[in-house]
Design a protein around this motif. Structure first.
Motif, PDB file in Angstrom:
ATOM      1  N   LEU A  57     -46.824  -3.356   8.184  1.00 35.71           N
ATOM      2  CA  LEU A  57     -46.060  -4.420   7.994  1.00 35.71           C
ATOM      3  C   LEU A  57     -44.318  -3.856   8.649  1.00 35.71           C
ATOM      4  O   LEU A  57     -43.257  -3.255   8.223  1.00 35.71           O
ATOM      5  N   ILE A  58     -43.723  -4.763   8.490  1.00 35.06           N
ATOM      6  CA  ILE A  58     -42.205  -5.945   8.748  1.00 35.06           C
ATOM      7  C   ILE A  58     -41.637  -6.347   8.358  1.00 35.06           C
ATOM      8  O   ILE A  58     -42.163  -7.291   7.572  1.00 35.06           O
ATOM      9  N   HIS A  59     -40.048  -6.872   7.479  1.00 36.44           N
ATOM     10  CA  HIS A  59     -39.366  -7.779   7.641  1.00 36.44           C
ATOM     11  C   HIS A  59     -39.031  -7.832   8.357  1.00 36.44           C
ATOM     12  O   HIS A  59     -38.069  -7.272   8.801  1.00 36.44           O
ATOM     13  N   SER A  60     -38.509  -9.323   8.025  1.00 39.54           N
ATOM     14  CA  SER A  60     -38.123 -10.294   8.397  1.00 39.54           C
ATOM     15  C   SER A  60     -37.187 -10.932   7.647  1.00 39.54           C
ATOM     16  O   SER A  60     -37.423 -11.541   7.031  1.00 39.54           O
ATOM     17  N   ASN A  61     -35.513 -10.890   8.413  1.00 41.71           N
ATOM     18  CA  ASN A  61     -34.589 -11.974   8.520  1.00 41.71           C
ATOM     19  C   ASN A  61     -33.783 -12.139   8.755  1.00 41.71           C
ATOM     20  O   ASN A  61     -32.959 -11.354   9.404  1.00 41.71           O
ATOM     21  N   LEU A  62     -33.877 -12.953   9.471  1.00 42.97           N
ATOM     22  CA  LEU A  62     -33.186 -13.607  10.767  1.00 42.97           C
ATOM     23  C   LEU A  62     -31.759 -14.008  10.214  1.00 42.97           C
ATOM     24  O   LEU A  62     -30.966 -14.166  11.331  1.00 42.97           O
ATOM     25  N   GLU A  63     -31.345 -13.515   9.289  1.00 40.41           N
ATOM     26  CA  GLU A  63     -30.271 -13.887   9.330  1.00 40.41           C
ATOM     27  C   GLU A  63     -29.255 -11.882   9.119  1.00 40.41           C
ATOM     28  O   GLU A  63     -27.909 -12.170   9.588  1.00 40.41           O
ATOM     29  N   GLU A  64     -29.878 -11.419   8.633  1.00 36.86           N
ATOM     30  CA  GLU A  64     -29.115 -10.173   8.406  1.00 36.86           C
ATOM     31  C   GLU A  64     -29.227  -9.750   9.589  1.00 36.86           C
ATOM     32  O   GLU A  64     -28.834  -8.661   9.730  1.00 36.86           O
ATOM     33  N   ASP A  65     -30.580  -9.523  10.251  1.00 38.69           N
ATOM     34  CA  ASP A  65     -30.949  -8.103  11.407  1.00 38.69           C
ATOM     35  C   ASP A  65     -31.982  -8.722  12.755  1.00 38.69           C
ATOM     36  O   ASP A  65     -33.026  -8.674  11.996  1.00 38.69           O
ATOM     37  N   PRO A  66     -31.777  -9.905  12.903  1.00 40.69           N
ATOM     38  CA  PRO A  66     -32.417 -10.891  13.952  1.00 40.69           C
ATOM     39  C   PRO A  66     -33.024  -9.978  14.975  1.00 40.69           C
ATOM     40  O   PRO A  66     -33.707  -9.712  15.373  1.00 40.69           O
ATOM     41  N   GLU A  67     -32.381  -9.244  15.568  1.00 37.90           N
ATOM     42  CA  GLU A  67     -31.908  -8.084  16.591  1.00 37.90           C
ATOM     43  C   GLU A  67     -33.370  -6.790  15.873  1.00 37.90           C
ATOM     44  O   GLU A  67     -34.058  -6.352  17.205  1.00 37.90           O
ATOM     45  N   ASP A  68     -33.255  -6.495  14.764  1.00 37.04           N
ATOM     46  CA  ASP A  68     -34.344  -5.743  14.658  1.00 37.04           C
ATOM     47  C   ASP A  68     -35.873  -6.680  14.439  1.00 37.04           C
ATOM     48  O   ASP A  68     -37.013  -5.759  15.129  1.00 37.04           O
ATOM     49  N   VAL A  69     -35.611  -7.353  14.546  1.00 41.78           N
ATOM     50  CA  VAL A  69     -37.134  -8.585  14.284  1.00 41.78           C
ATOM     51  C   VAL A  69     -37.500  -8.292  15.350  1.00 41.78           C
ATOM     52  O   VAL A  69     -38.805  -8.731  15.714  1.00 41.78           O
ATOM     53  N   ARG A  70     -36.479  -9.258  16.252  1.00 38.65           N
ATOM     54  CA  ARG A  70     -37.350  -8.691  17.746  1.00 38.65           C
ATOM     55  C   ARG A  70     -38.145  -8.015  18.106  1.00 38.65           C
ATOM     56  O   ARG A  70     -38.803  -7.733  18.832  1.00 38.65           O
ATOM     57  N   MET A  71     -37.025  -6.406  18.028  1.00 39.39           N
ATOM     58  CA  MET A  71     -37.402  -5.267  18.504  1.00 39.39           C
ATOM     59  C   MET A  71     -38.508  -4.930  18.344  1.00 39.39           C
ATOM     60  O   MET A  71     -39.132  -4.449  18.653  1.00 39.39           O
ATOM     61  N   GLU A  72     -38.888  -5.102  16.524  1.00 34.55           N
ATOM     62  CA  GLU A  72     -40.894  -4.483  16.206  1.00 34.55           C
ATOM     63  C   GLU A  72     -41.770  -5.879  16.660  1.00 34.55           C
ATOM     64  O   GLU A  72     -42.810  -5.673  16.957  1.00 34.55           O
ATOM     65  N   PHE A  73     -41.682  -7.055  17.054  1.00 39.17           N
ATOM     66  CA  PHE A  73     -42.176  -7.694  17.465  1.00 39.17           C
ATOM     67  C   PHE A  73     -42.566  -7.925  18.966  1.00 39.17           C
ATOM     68  O   PHE A  73     -43.605  -7.487  19.722  1.00 39.17           O
ATOM     69  N   MET A  74     -41.155  -6.886  19.638  1.00 39.46           N
ATOM     70  CA  MET A  74     -41.102  -6.760  20.926  1.00 39.46           C
ATOM     71  C   MET A  74     -42.660  -5.324  21.230  1.00 39.46           C
ATOM     72  O   MET A  74     -42.823  -5.216  21.606  1.00 39.46           O
ATOM     73  N   LYS A  75     -42.189  -4.346  19.659  1.00 34.52           N
ATOM     74  CA  LYS A  75     -43.336  -3.642  19.756  1.00 34.52           C
ATOM     75  C   LYS A  75     -44.727  -3.764  19.465  1.00 34.52           C
ATOM     76  O   LYS A  75     -45.609  -3.044  19.834  1.00 34.52           O
ATOM     77  N   TYR A  76     -45.162  -4.974  18.671  1.00 31.35           N
ATOM     78  CA  TYR A  76     -46.502  -5.070  18.386  1.00 31.35           C
ATOM     79  C   TYR A  76     -46.965  -5.378  19.369  1.00 31.35           C
ATOM     80  O   TYR A  76     -47.974  -5.859  20.387  1.00 31.35           O
ATOM     81  N   PHE A  77     -45.984  -7.014  20.577  1.00 28.79           N
ATOM     82  CA  PHE A  77     -46.606  -7.142  21.731  1.00 28.79           C
ATOM     83  C   PHE A  77     -46.784  -5.540  22.326  1.00 28.79           C
ATOM     84  O   PHE A  77     -47.813  -6.150  23.658  1.00 28.79           O
ATOM     85  N   ARG A  78     -46.386  -5.135  22.673  1.00 26.80           N
ATOM     86  CA  ARG A  78     -46.428  -3.962  23.846  1.00 26.80           C
ATOM     87  C   ARG A  78     -48.097  -3.606  23.720  1.00 26.80           C
ATOM     88  O   ARG A  78     -48.339  -2.897  24.177  1.00 26.80           O
ATOM     89  N   SER A  79     -48.161  -3.330  22.392  1.00 30.42           N
ATOM     90  CA  SER A  79     -49.752  -2.595  21.692  1.00 30.42           C
ATOM     91  C   SER A  79     -50.349  -2.919  21.879  1.00 30.42           C
ATOM     92  O   SER A  79     -51.863  -2.993  22.495  1.00 30.42           O
ATOM     93  N   ILE A  80     -50.198  -4.651  22.510  1.00 32.14           N
ATOM     94  CA  ILE A  80     -51.215  -6.346  22.000  1.00 32.14           C
ATOM     95  C   ILE A  80     -51.719  -5.881  23.922  1.00 32.14           C
ATOM     96  O   ILE A  80     -52.427  -5.539  24.251  1.00 32.14           O
ATOM     97  N   ILE A  81     -50.444  -5.595  24.858  1.00 27.09           N
ATOM     98  CA  ILE A  81     -50.620  -5.318  26.343  1.00 27.09           C
ATOM     99  C   ILE A  81     -51.601  -4.312  26.705  1.00 27.09           C
ATOM    100  O   ILE A  81     -52.349  -3.880  27.153  1.00 27.09           O
ATOM    101  N   THR A  82     -51.035  -2.837  25.494  1.00 24.95           N
ATOM    102  CA  THR A  82     -51.688  -2.021  26.327  1.00 24.95           C
ATOM    103  C   THR A  82     -53.417  -1.747  25.861  1.00 24.95           C
ATOM    104  O   THR A  82     -54.332  -1.484  26.434  1.00 24.95           O
ATOM    105  N   LEU A  83     -53.163  -2.224  24.615  1.00 21.77           N
ATOM    106  CA  LEU A  83     -54.950  -3.066  24.256  1.00 21.77           C
ATOM    107  C   LEU A  83     -55.524  -3.104  25.473  1.00 21.77           C
ATOM    108  O   LEU A  83     -56.836  -3.187  25.888  1.00 21.77           O
ATOM    109  N   ILE A  84     -54.705  -4.703  26.012  1.00 28.43           N
ATOM    110  CA  ILE A  84     -55.731  -5.368  26.768  1.00 28.43           C
ATOM    111  C   ILE A  84     -55.646  -4.371  27.997  1.00 28.43           C
ATOM    112  O   ILE A  84     -56.959  -4.612  28.746  1.00 28.43           O
ATOM    113  N   ASN A  85     -54.690  -4.109  28.627  1.00 28.06           N
ATOM    114  CA  ASN A  85     -54.930  -3.139  29.996  1.00 28.06           C
ATOM    115  C   ASN A  85     -55.896  -2.516  29.698  1.00 28.06           C
ATOM    116  O   ASN A  85     -57.060  -1.956  30.384  1.00 28.06           O
TER     117      ASN A  85
END
Length: 186
Positions: A146-174
């Protein structure tokens, strides 16, 4: 180039399109609220998301699915060949907390996805109170990331969490691809 299909699902007016636009760096549809009709597909390329992906990038298809249950008959077609599901909800709306169990059941449990292929996003809209950090989710939702997203207060934290998730998806695909190749060899 590796391709990954990720569904963004959840109740109506949860912020799925806003987050899809933000993550894909798209400016499409910015402004007033306009409900998604059926599905909207955004393509998003990330050249070097994974350090160990042998230099190959990944093209993500972000399937921004309508939260309107009148499109339920289309859901099986949307789910076909998906690699991940992001369930987005507004934590300030009690109805959303109840609805996300249905979204999890339909989009994660009914297809062969692991819980690690699912991400829960508590999306805080601009001007919201944001005091919902300590959400108590029922089983099986409480075992999901679970992540909390607030694009007003911490957009880069949100982007970083999405990138971590996308990395895990790529790892599973590989890993899946390597298993498939090994089964062909043996």
């Amino acid at each position: 180039m590796l391709r990954a299909k990720v569904l963004l699902v959840g109740p109506r007016q949860a912020g799925k399109s806003v987050l899809a636009n933000f993550v894909s760096e798209s400016i499409e549809g910015i402004g007033s609220y306009s409900p998604t009709q059926g599905v909207r597909i955004l393509e998003y390329e990330k050249p070097n998301l994974n350090d160990n992906s042998k230099g190959a990038g990944c093209r993500f298809e972000l399937w921004d699915c309508s939260g309107d249950q009148k499109f339920e008959t289309c859901w099986p077609a949307l789910m076909k060949d998906s690699h991940g599901v992001i369930i987005i909800f507004n934590p300030e709306l009690p109805s959303h907390l109840k609805e996300i169990e249905m979204w999890y059941s339909c989009f994660v449990q009914q297809q062969p996805l692991l819980d690690s292929q699912c991400l829960l996003v508590a999306h805080h809209k601009p001007g919201s109170a944001g005091d919902t950090e300590n959400l108590s989710l029922a089983y099986p939702l409480n075992k999901l990331k679970l992540i909390h997203s607030n694009l007003e207060e911490d957009p880069e934290d949100v982007r970083m969490e999405f990138m971590k998730y996308f990395r895990s998806i790529i790892t599973l695909i590989n890993e899946s691809r390597e298993r498939e190749e090994m089964s062909i060899i043996s």
